[in-house]
Design an enzyme around this catalytic site. Sequence first.
Site, PDB file in Angstrom:
ATOM      1  N   HIS A 147       0.819  -1.225   0.000  1.00  0.00           N
ATOM      2  CA  HIS A 147       0.000   0.000   0.000  1.00  0.00           C
ATOM      3  C   HIS A 147       0.851   1.273   0.000  1.00  0.00           C
ATOM      4  O   HIS A 147       0.692   2.181   0.819  1.00  0.00           O
ATOM      5  CB  HIS A 147      -1.094  -0.008   1.071  1.00  0.00           C
ATOM      6  N   HIS A 182      -5.657  -8.567  14.858  1.00  0.00           N
ATOM      7  CA  HIS A 182      -5.711  -7.353  14.034  1.00  0.00           C
ATOM      8  C   HIS A 182      -6.486  -7.695  12.767  1.00  0.00           C
ATOM      9  O   HIS A 182      -6.212  -8.718  12.132  1.00  0.00           O
ATOM     10  CB  HIS A 182      -4.263  -6.945  13.709  1.00  0.00           C
ATOM     11  N   GLU A 219      -6.604  -6.040   9.862  1.00  0.00           N
ATOM     12  CA  GLU A 219      -6.116  -5.564   8.557  1.00  0.00           C
ATOM     13  C   GLU A 219      -5.910  -6.745   7.606  1.00  0.00           C
ATOM     14  O   GLU A 219      -5.667  -7.886   8.029  1.00  0.00           O
ATOM     15  CB  GLU A 219      -4.824  -4.737   8.712  1.00  0.00           C
ATOM     16  N   ASP A 248      -3.744  -7.936   5.620  1.00  0.00           N
ATOM     17  CA  ASP A 248      -2.569  -8.811   5.545  1.00  0.00           C
ATOM     18  C   ASP A 248      -2.568  -9.872   6.647  1.00  0.00           C
ATOM     19  O   ASP A 248      -1.773 -10.814   6.593  1.00  0.00           O
ATOM     20  CB  ASP A 248      -1.258  -8.006   5.576  1.00  0.00           C
ATOM     21  N   HIS A 299      -1.473  -0.472  15.241  1.00  0.00           N
ATOM     22  CA  HIS A 299      -1.687   0.841  14.699  1.00  0.00           C
ATOM     23  C   HIS A 299      -3.122   1.046  14.213  1.00  0.00           C
ATOM     24  O   HIS A 299      -3.406   2.058  13.550  1.00  0.00           O
ATOM     25  CB  HIS A 299      -0.698   1.091  13.549  1.00  0.00           C
ATOM     26  N   ASP A 334       1.543  -6.337  14.522  1.00  0.00           N
ATOM     27  CA  ASP A 334       2.455  -5.483  13.737  1.00  0.00           C
ATOM     28  C   ASP A 334       3.613  -4.919  14.563  1.00  0.00           C
ATOM     29  O   ASP A 334       4.695  -4.644  14.008  1.00  0.00           O
ATOM     30  CB  ASP A 334       1.679  -4.316  13.127  1.00  0.00           C
ATOM     31  N   TYR A 375       9.723   0.356   9.433  1.00  0.00           N
ATOM     32  CA  TYR A 375       8.335  -0.015   9.747  1.00  0.00           C
ATOM     33  C   TYR A 375       7.761   0.950  10.781  1.00  0.00           C
ATOM     34  O   TYR A 375       6.645   1.452  10.642  1.00  0.00           O
ATOM     35  CB  TYR A 375       8.287  -1.464  10.264  1.00  0.00           C
ATOM     36  N   HIS A 416       5.029  -9.674  11.149  1.00  0.00           N
ATOM     37  CA  HIS A 416       5.871  -9.510   9.956  1.00  0.00           C
ATOM     38  C   HIS A 416       7.325  -9.761  10.337  1.00  0.00           C
ATOM     39  O   HIS A 416       7.779  -9.338  11.418  1.00  0.00           O
ATOM     40  CB  HIS A 416       5.783  -8.085   9.396  1.00  0.00           C
TER      41      HIS A 416
END
Length: 393
Positions: free
Chosen positions: A23, A76, A78, A80, A141, A160, A191, A224
Amino acid sequence: MYREIAKGVYWVGAVDWNVRNFHGYVTKFGTTYNAYLVKSEKTVLVDTVKEGFEDELFAKLDELNVNSLDFLVINHVEMDHAGSVKAVLERYPEVKIVTNVRGKAGLKDAYNVEHETLIVKTGDRLEVGKTLMFIEMPMIHWPDSMATYVADDKILMPNDAFGEHFASQRRFDDEFDDEEIGIIFRENAKYYANIILLYSKQVKRILEQLSLMGLEIETIAPSHGIVWRKRIPEILKKYKNWSEGIAEKRIVIAYDTMWKHTERALEDVIDGIESVGVDYVKYKLTVSDFTEVMTDVMLSKGLIIGSPTLNREMFPTVASFITYMKGLRPFNKIAGAFGSYGWSGEAVKYIVDVFNTLNFKVAGSVRFKFSHEKSSQELFDLGKKVAELVEEE
Ligand code: FEO
């Protein structure tokens, strides 16, 4: 192939070797979508993987003979990490989701998933043969962000937080040499600078909360990149420093130019910096990766931005970078601005306005009509002043 993190705790995620744009974030080393399996009296999957990578996740679950799942923890929502939630529910319809109240809303809003869910909040425990504990980390986040702590093995799975975009078949920090770890730490800083910096107050609060909770942490398994087990004090210290705005004695120069007037002026600014002996890095924004520039902005005490005026505005690449940077809310910076103009000359003022919005200490600004020679001393003094303040702090 899955990897064992501790007895009964496994990495079952996916490696995305080829992603180069996440993104808008340049991921030159690819990334991983880490999911974890806790296999004890109950079987628990912590997070899923990005949609399209579910076969990698399922292959690992098959290797581990996971025929049914008791719980799916969503740390989370999101895409991913929760992008394969529907595929997991289809494969394991008996599973119960475990998430916080914002995670439940996110699953409905983002995926139209409404499924039997156990809502948890900070401090709640779930006994699965091992003890799982949950720590909400709102805005680190996203509103729903949460960590899962495997108490028996002292493993923190903070999604994250503490992660970086770095693809590898190796999973643990102790499997990399010092040079490689230097690259990984840079990606980790990148990051933080590009994803988490805006939420530094929340990071500071969570670090204090983790300390107050007295959680012993022997392994940090983010969503990640690599799993930390050797360099935990280092990574915690880095997060502490970044969340408090502690930076290095260095100046980032970010600029662009139309007819090289602003670029030539930079030589005087640099002479001023060099007269004090402070280190600097220089980015011409037309040819720079903003995520790298932003990383150095976070890591450095000083920032000097140069832009010509074009159509009463900042040069477009400078305006674009400034908009990107402003959104991430860097703080505790010493700043200066300079640039050429033909007749109206608004760019430098607009840059300084943004510095003021961010509460930067503005050391000065210089604008000059077309050629910089007549402002040579002022430009030298600007570089010198920023460098002196950086040196003093
Ligand atoms: Fe890696 Fe916020 O998702």
